[in-house]
Write a protein that holds these residues in place. Structure first.
Motif, PDB file in Angstrom:
ATOM      1  N   GLY A   1       5.560  -2.510  -1.591  1.00 41.94           N
ATOM      2  CA  GLY A   1       5.483  -3.662  -2.683  1.00 41.94           C
ATOM      3  C   GLY A   1       4.623  -4.731  -2.372  1.00 41.94           C
ATOM      4  O   GLY A   1       4.276  -4.904  -1.110  1.00 41.94           O
ATOM      5  N   SER A   2       4.644  -5.716  -3.066  1.00 45.54           N
ATOM      6  CA  SER A   2       3.879  -6.992  -2.828  1.00 45.54           C
ATOM      7  C   SER A   2       4.413  -7.818  -1.622  1.00 45.54           C
ATOM      8  O   SER A   2       3.560  -8.378  -0.937  1.00 45.54           O
ATOM      9  CB  SER A   2       3.709  -7.819  -4.209  1.00 45.54           C
ATOM     10  OG  SER A   2       5.073  -8.237  -4.553  1.00 45.54           O
ATOM     11  N   ALA A   3       5.607  -7.729  -1.585  1.00 49.10           N
ATOM     12  CA  ALA A   3       6.016  -8.477  -0.462  1.00 49.10           C
ATOM     13  C   ALA A   3       5.717  -7.997   1.050  1.00 49.10           C
ATOM     14  O   ALA A   3       5.253  -8.713   1.831  1.00 49.10           O
ATOM     15  CB  ALA A   3       7.715  -8.686  -0.349  1.00 49.10           C
ATOM     16  N   ARG A   4       5.498  -6.781   1.052  1.00 50.65           N
ATOM     17  CA  ARG A   4       5.114  -6.278   2.304  1.00 50.65           C
ATOM     18  C   ARG A   4       3.509  -6.148   2.475  1.00 50.65           C
ATOM     19  O   ARG A   4       3.213  -6.417   3.414  1.00 50.65           O
ATOM     20  CB  ARG A   4       5.419  -4.598   2.448  1.00 50.65           C
ATOM     21  CG  ARG A   4       4.728  -3.703   3.497  1.00 50.65           C
ATOM     22  CD  ARG A   4       5.131  -4.305   4.930  1.00 50.65           C
ATOM     23  NE  ARG A   4       4.412  -3.718   6.071  1.00 50.65           N
ATOM     24  CZ  ARG A   4       3.909  -4.267   7.087  1.00 50.65           C
ATOM     25  NH1 ARG A   4       4.112  -5.694   7.284  1.00 50.65           N
ATOM     26  NH2 ARG A   4       2.992  -3.782   8.054  1.00 50.65           N
ATOM     27  N   VAL A   5       2.814  -6.375   1.457  1.00 54.24           N
ATOM     28  CA  VAL A   5       1.530  -6.536   1.463  1.00 54.24           C
ATOM     29  C   VAL A   5       0.878  -7.914   2.000  1.00 54.24           C
ATOM     30  O   VAL A   5       0.395  -8.208   2.836  1.00 54.24           O
ATOM     31  CB  VAL A   5       0.824  -6.515  -0.225  1.00 54.24           C
ATOM     32  CG1 VAL A   5      -0.760  -6.721   0.342  1.00 54.24           C
ATOM     33  CG2 VAL A   5       0.798  -5.042  -0.281  1.00 54.24           C
ATOM     34  N   ALA A   6       1.776  -8.962   1.416  1.00 56.74           N
ATOM     35  CA  ALA A   6       1.679 -10.325   2.104  1.00 56.74           C
ATOM     36  C   ALA A   6       1.971 -10.495   3.414  1.00 56.74           C
ATOM     37  O   ALA A   6       1.310 -11.084   4.134  1.00 56.74           O
ATOM     38  CB  ALA A   6       2.592 -11.356   0.993  1.00 56.74           C
TER      39      ALA A   6
END
Length: 121
Positions: free
Chosen positions: A12-17
């Motif tokens: 998800g986006s948290a892991r991308v960041a």
């Protein structure tokens, strides 16, 4: 790499960041024009589609471009596109070519934008 890990993991986006902050390569596989309109900060553009005719680049050309972006088959890499579909195709191509640590942002730019996360131009 831990051999028990799947070669493609959905994230998800948290892991991308988190990955971007940890200098994990983040690869945007959308066409260059879409990338230039806005992309995840720090992402590198490696389009899957030939601009002239809309066909897909060959697997060899995709691997060459990913490696030219500084990613080796043993490296962790994050892939995304607009919806997750083309990033999934890229992930499957890379696994077929020996890459073993791929993180697929299945929500891709649609999810990133919906959350109003930072966009780089």
């Amino acid at each position: 790499m831990d051999q028990s890990k799947e070669p493609i993991r959905t994230i998800g986006s948290a892991r991308v960041a988190e990955a971007a902050k940890a200098d994990v390569p983040v690869i945007d596989v959308r066409p260059a024009a879409m990338y230039e309109e806005g992309h995840i900060p720090g992402a590198v553009n490696v389009p899957l589609v030939v601009p002239d005719d809309g066909s897909m680049f060959t697997d060899e050309a995709i691997v060459d471009a990913i490696e030219a972006a500084g990613v080796e088959p043993s490296d962790d890499v994050v892939l995304y596109c607009q919806t997750g579909y083309h990033a999934g195709l890229a992930a499957e191509t890379l696994v077929g070519e020996g890459f073993a640590d791929i993180e697929l942002y299945d929500g891709s730019m649609d999810d990133w934008s919906a959350q109003q996360l930072p966009i780089e131009r």
